[in-house]
Design a protein around this motif. Structure first.
Motif, short mmCIF file in Angstrom:
data_model
loop_
_atom_site.label_atom_id
_atom_site.label_comp_id
_atom_site.label_asym_id
_atom_site.label_seq_id
_atom_site.Cartn_x
_atom_site.Cartn_y
_atom_site.Cartn_z
N UNK A 158 0.84 -1.20 0.00
CA UNK A 158 0.00 0.00 0.00
C UNK A 158 0.87 1.25 0.00
N UNK A 159 0.36 2.31 -0.61
CA UNK A 159 1.08 3.57 -0.59
C UNK A 159 0.78 4.28 0.72
N UNK A 160 1.83 4.73 1.39
CA UNK A 160 1.70 5.50 2.63
C UNK A 160 2.14 6.92 2.30
N UNK A 161 1.16 7.78 2.13
CA UNK A 161 1.43 9.15 1.69
C UNK A 161 1.95 10.01 2.82
N UNK A 162 2.77 10.98 2.46
CA UNK A 162 3.19 11.98 3.45
C UNK A 162 2.24 13.17 3.38
N UNK A 163 2.43 14.15 4.25
CA UNK A 163 1.53 15.31 4.31
C UNK A 163 1.56 16.13 3.02
N UNK A 164 2.71 16.24 2.40
CA UNK A 164 2.82 17.02 1.17
C UNK A 164 1.96 16.39 0.08
N UNK A 166 -0.65 14.37 0.44
CA UNK A 166 -2.06 14.47 0.80
C UNK A 166 -2.60 15.87 0.57
N UNK A 167 -1.85 16.87 0.98
CA UNK A 167 -2.27 18.27 0.77
C UNK A 167 -2.40 18.58 -0.72
N UNK A 168 -1.42 18.12 -1.51
CA UNK A 168 -1.47 18.34 -2.96
C UNK A 168 -2.68 17.64 -3.58
N UNK A 169 -2.97 16.43 -3.13
CA UNK A 169 -4.10 15.67 -3.67
C UNK A 169 -5.43 16.35 -3.33
N UNK A 170 -5.55 16.85 -2.13
CA UNK A 170 -6.80 17.52 -1.74
C UNK A 170 -7.01 18.80 -2.55
N UNK A 171 -5.94 19.56 -2.78
CA UNK A 171 -6.04 20.76 -3.61
C UNK A 171 -6.42 20.40 -5.04
N UNK A 172 -5.86 19.31 -5.55
CA UNK A 172 -6.19 18.85 -6.90
C UNK A 172 -7.66 18.46 -7.00
N UNK A 173 -8.16 17.73 -6.01
CA UNK A 173 -9.57 17.31 -6.02
C UNK A 173 -10.51 18.50 -5.92
N UNK A 174 -10.15 19.48 -5.10
CA UNK A 174 -10.97 20.71 -5.01
C UNK A 174 -11.08 21.39 -6.37
N UNK A 175 -9.95 21.55 -7.03
CA UNK A 175 -9.94 22.24 -8.32
C UNK A 175 -10.63 21.42 -9.41
N UNK A 176 -10.45 20.12 -9.39
CA UNK A 176 -11.15 19.25 -10.35
C UNK A 176 -12.66 19.42 -10.24
N UNK A 177 -13.15 19.43 -9.01
CA UNK A 177 -14.59 19.57 -8.80
C UNK A 177 -15.07 20.94 -9.25
N UNK A 178 -14.32 21.98 -8.92
CA UNK A 178 -14.69 23.34 -9.30
C UNK A 178 -14.80 23.46 -10.83
N UNK A 179 -13.81 22.93 -11.53
CA UNK A 179 -13.82 23.02 -12.99
C UNK A 179 -14.85 22.08 -13.62
N UNK A 180 -15.05 20.92 -13.03
CA UNK A 180 -16.08 20.01 -13.56
C UNK A 180 -17.44 20.69 -13.55
N UNK A 181 -17.74 21.40 -12.48
CA UNK A 181 -19.00 22.14 -12.40
C UNK A 181 -19.04 23.28 -13.42
#
Length: 193
Positions: A158-164, A166-181
């Motif tokens: 399994x991948x064990x992510x570090x904070x960097x 995870x933070x990058x992934x959350x920002x990416x998901x936020x922006x993906x959702x914003x643009x998808x809408x």
């Protein structure tokens, strides 16, 4: 209803892409911006090297595998490509999967989760942007780049992510959702097969 499809680009046996994709999939489900999150594994999709006789822009697919792939891509509002870097570029299986279709990709944002050695897949991520923008996709700035990826894989695979990461992934998901809408009206005007 917003649908996110996470595409595992690598088909190589023993690939690291699968645990990376499982991690981003679990994070996307927990993030809950998208109503549906689906993992799409190109190893399971198993597209042959492009074998459609008609240009993808025409949407006249004669093979069942292409019709199925068209439906899979068409259902999505946004994508995450989980992609390795091979020899300063992205892998052939991902390019082949992209090239099979045309209008199904249009006006959909794409986030890039790249991995590799010291460069963390960033050269592959840069190269694919030219391809996806030609298909009227929107590659977002926010991305996850994982250097020396094997150091993040535990004994259970399994991948064990570090904070960097995870933070990058959350920002990416936020922006993906914003643009998808924001792109929804443009996608509604696209006629696919």
């Amino acid at each position: 209803m917003a649908v996110l499809k996470i595409i595992i680009a690598s088909t190589r046996p023993g690939r690291v892409g699968f645990p990376v994709a499982k991690w981003i999939d679990a994070l996307a489900v927990e993030h809950s911006a998208f109503d549906t999150v689906e993992l799409v594994d190109l190893a399971e999709v198993d597209l042959p090297f492009m074998n459609e006789p008609n240009h993808p822009r025409m949407g006249q697919y004669i093979h069942q595998h292409t019709q199925d792939w068209s439906r899979t891509v068409d259902e999505a509002d946004a994508f995450v490509f989980v992609m390795p870097e091979y020899n300063y570029g992205y892998n052939a299986e991902l390019k082949n999967a992209i090239d099979y279709l045309h209008t199904e990709w249009q006006y959909k944002p794409v986030g890039l989760v790249s991995y590799g050695g010291v460069a963390a897949g960033t050269r592959a991520a840069q190269m694919i942007k030219q391809v996806v923008t030609t298909l009227k996709m929107i590659p977002i700035f926010e991305a996850v780049s994982i250097p020396f990826v094997r150091q993040f894989i535990d004994d259970d695979g399994n991948l064990v992510a570090n904070d960097v990461m995870t933070t990058a992934a959350e920002a990416m998901l936020d922006e993906l959702h914003r643009l998808a809408d924001a792109l929804r009206p443009l996608r509604a005007a696209v006629v696919t097969t």
